[in-house]
Design a protein around this motif. Structure first.
Motif, PDB file in Angstrom:
ATOM      1  N   ILE A  90       0.843  -1.185   0.000  1.00  4.21           N
ATOM      2  CA  ILE A  90       0.000   0.000   0.000  1.00  4.21           C
ATOM      3  C   ILE A  90       0.881   1.237   0.000  1.00  4.21           C
ATOM      4  CG2 ILE A  90      -0.258  -0.030   2.522  1.00  4.21           C
ATOM      5  CD1 ILE A  90      -3.152   0.990   1.990  1.00  4.21           C
ATOM      6  N   ILE A  91       0.540   2.194  -0.855  1.00  2.00           N
ATOM      7  CA  ILE A  91       1.311   3.425  -0.991  1.00  2.00           C
ATOM      8  C   ILE A  91       0.443   4.592  -0.555  1.00  2.00           C
ATOM      9  CG2 ILE A  91       2.594   4.914  -2.570  1.00  2.00           C
ATOM     10  CD1 ILE A  91       2.984   2.482  -4.379  1.00  2.00           C
ATOM     11  N   GLN A 138      12.771   3.003  -0.673  1.00  4.12           N
ATOM     12  CA  GLN A 138      13.025   1.561  -0.600  1.00  4.12           C
ATOM     13  C   GLN A 138      12.032   0.740  -1.425  1.00  4.12           C
ATOM     14  OE1 GLN A 138      15.711   0.358   1.212  1.00  4.12           O
ATOM     15  NE2 GLN A 138      16.158   2.551   1.340  1.00  4.12           N
ATOM     16  N   PHE A 139      11.155   1.415  -2.151  1.00  5.04           N
ATOM     17  CA  PHE A 139      10.026   0.733  -2.801  1.00  5.04           C
ATOM     18  C   PHE A 139      10.462  -0.400  -3.732  1.00  5.04           C
ATOM     19  CE2 PHE A 139       6.900   0.426  -6.310  1.00  5.04           C
ATOM     20  CZ  PHE A 139       5.812  -0.024  -5.570  1.00  5.04           C
ATOM     21  N   ILE A 159      -0.396  13.105  -7.300  1.00  8.03           N
ATOM     22  CA  ILE A 159       0.771  12.229  -7.514  1.00  8.03           C
ATOM     23  C   ILE A 159       0.358  10.801  -7.877  1.00  8.03           C
ATOM     24  CG2 ILE A 159       2.259  13.596  -6.006  1.00  8.03           C
ATOM     25  CD1 ILE A 159       1.962  11.321  -3.917  1.00  8.03           C
ATOM     26  N   ALA A 160      -0.930  10.625  -8.187  1.00  8.26           N
ATOM     27  CA  ALA A 160      -1.419   9.273  -8.496  1.00  8.26           C
ATOM     28  C   ALA A 160      -0.731   8.691  -9.722  1.00  8.26           C
ATOM     29  CB  ALA A 160      -2.929   9.303  -8.689  1.00  8.26           C
ATOM     30  N   GLN A 161      -0.640   9.461 -10.809  1.00  3.78           N
ATOM     31  CA  GLN A 161      -0.038   8.943 -12.036  1.00  3.78           C
ATOM     32  C   GLN A 161       1.446   8.665 -11.849  1.00  3.78           C
ATOM     33  OE1 GLN A 161      -1.704   8.110 -15.091  1.00  3.78           O
ATOM     34  NE2 GLN A 161       0.264   7.056 -15.215  1.00  3.78           N
ATOM     35  N   THR A 162       2.137   9.562 -11.158  1.00  2.00           N
ATOM     36  CA  THR A 162       3.566   9.346 -10.885  1.00  2.00           C
ATOM     37  C   THR A 162       3.776   8.076 -10.076  1.00  2.00           C
ATOM     38  OG1 THR A 162       3.958  11.733 -10.880  1.00  2.00           O
ATOM     39  CG2 THR A 162       5.631  10.358  -9.847  1.00  2.00           C
ATOM     40  N   ARG A 166       5.647   4.436 -11.219  1.00  2.00           N
ATOM     41  CA  ARG A 166       6.686   3.768 -10.432  1.00  2.00           C
ATOM     42  C   ARG A 166       6.286   2.327 -10.123  1.00  2.00           C
ATOM     43  NH1 ARG A 166       9.765   6.704  -5.393  1.00  2.00           N
ATOM     44  NH2 ARG A 166      11.346   5.086  -5.065  1.00  2.00           N
ATOM     45  N   VAL A 167       5.012   2.122  -9.833  1.00  2.00           N
ATOM     46  CA  VAL A 167       4.504   0.778  -9.549  1.00  2.00           C
ATOM     47  C   VAL A 167       4.691  -0.138 -10.747  1.00  2.00           C
ATOM     48  CG1 VAL A 167       2.362  -0.521  -9.205  1.00  2.00           C
ATOM     49  CG2 VAL A 167       2.862   1.446  -7.751  1.00  2.00           C
ATOM     50  N   THR A 168       4.294   0.325 -11.922  1.00  2.00           N
ATOM     51  CA  THR A 168       4.378  -0.527 -13.112  1.00  2.00           C
ATOM     52  C   THR A 168       5.831  -0.784 -13.513  1.00  2.00           C
ATOM     53  OG1 THR A 168       4.100   1.415 -14.573  1.00  2.00           O
ATOM     54  CG2 THR A 168       2.121   0.198 -13.957  1.00  2.00           C
TER      55      THR A 168
END
Length: 210
Positions: A90-91, A138-139, A159-162, A166-168
């Motif tokens: 969770i972010i 550290q993600f 910052i949702a798209q950013t 990073r997640v993808t």
């Protein structure tokens, strides 16, 4: 297994976990078989929809007999990969993020929040339950080490798209998006949007027009 020539609608796929939970409850209650009518009454889904959903996966039942509960349970376990634990990160640990970590998907022992991330110094290092909040620095390292497969976004919309980018890039293929933003992601990444405002508006509309 599903028919290879059938394109299964998203609406059907979204109902599969509902079917699994209900069938699992039946199995726990030592129910051996159930008819589509009984499934319909228990799930509050019309029987024609249930039969159509099931038809995408071949013959799951028999006319005049109904459905074998043990067979259905094993089928849905396999289809939904319920024998494997899906690790979730969770972010964004604001009020909503904190509530989700505390809840930690207790509805299913096959999904588990294993990591939590934020950038705010006042929350990084804090422990919620068994989980320490890590800094986003550290993600990527933690995602790779822990084998995280799904990310929940509870960050500010700006910052949702950013965050999704990073997640993808970290190789995660599933995002549960609690922000109001619509995300642009690669075609092999699945995004489910949870907009509480829209859901409440929809609920009120149906209440007033029932």
């Amino acid at each position: 297994m599903p028919k290879t020539d059938a394109k299964i609608p998203k609406a059907t796929l979204k109902r599969l976990p509902l079917y699994y939970r209900f069938v699992n409850t039946l199995h726990s209650g030592n129910v051996d078989r159930i008819s589509s009518k009984e499934l319909s009454e228990g799930l509050k889904i019309d029987s024609a929809t249930i039969r159509r959903d099931f038809s995408y996966f071949g013959e799951l039942g028999k006319k005049g007999y109904g459905y074998n509960v043990s067979y259905l349970l094993n089928f849905f376990k396999t289809t939904l990969q319920q024998d494997a634990i899906t690790k979730v990160a969770i972010i964004g640990i604001g009020n909503l993020g904190r509530a989700l970590v505390n809840y930690n998907f207790s509805i299913s022992d096959r999904m588990q929040i294993e990591a939590a991330f934020d950038v705010a110094s006042q929350v990084v290092g804090e422990k919620i339950g068994d989980i320490y909040i890590e800094h986003m620095d550290q993600f990527e390292k933690i995602v790779e080490e822990m084998g995280i497969e799904v990310a929940i976004l509870t960050v500010p919309g700006k910052i949702a798209q950013t965050s999704a980018n990073r997640v993808t890039k970290a190789g995660i293929k599933g995002i549960l998006n609690f922000t109001p933003e619509r995300l642009n992601v690669p075609s092999d990444v699945q995004v489910h949007h949870i907009d509480l405002g829209v859901e409440l508006q929809s609920l009120i509309f149906f209440m007033k027009n029932h």
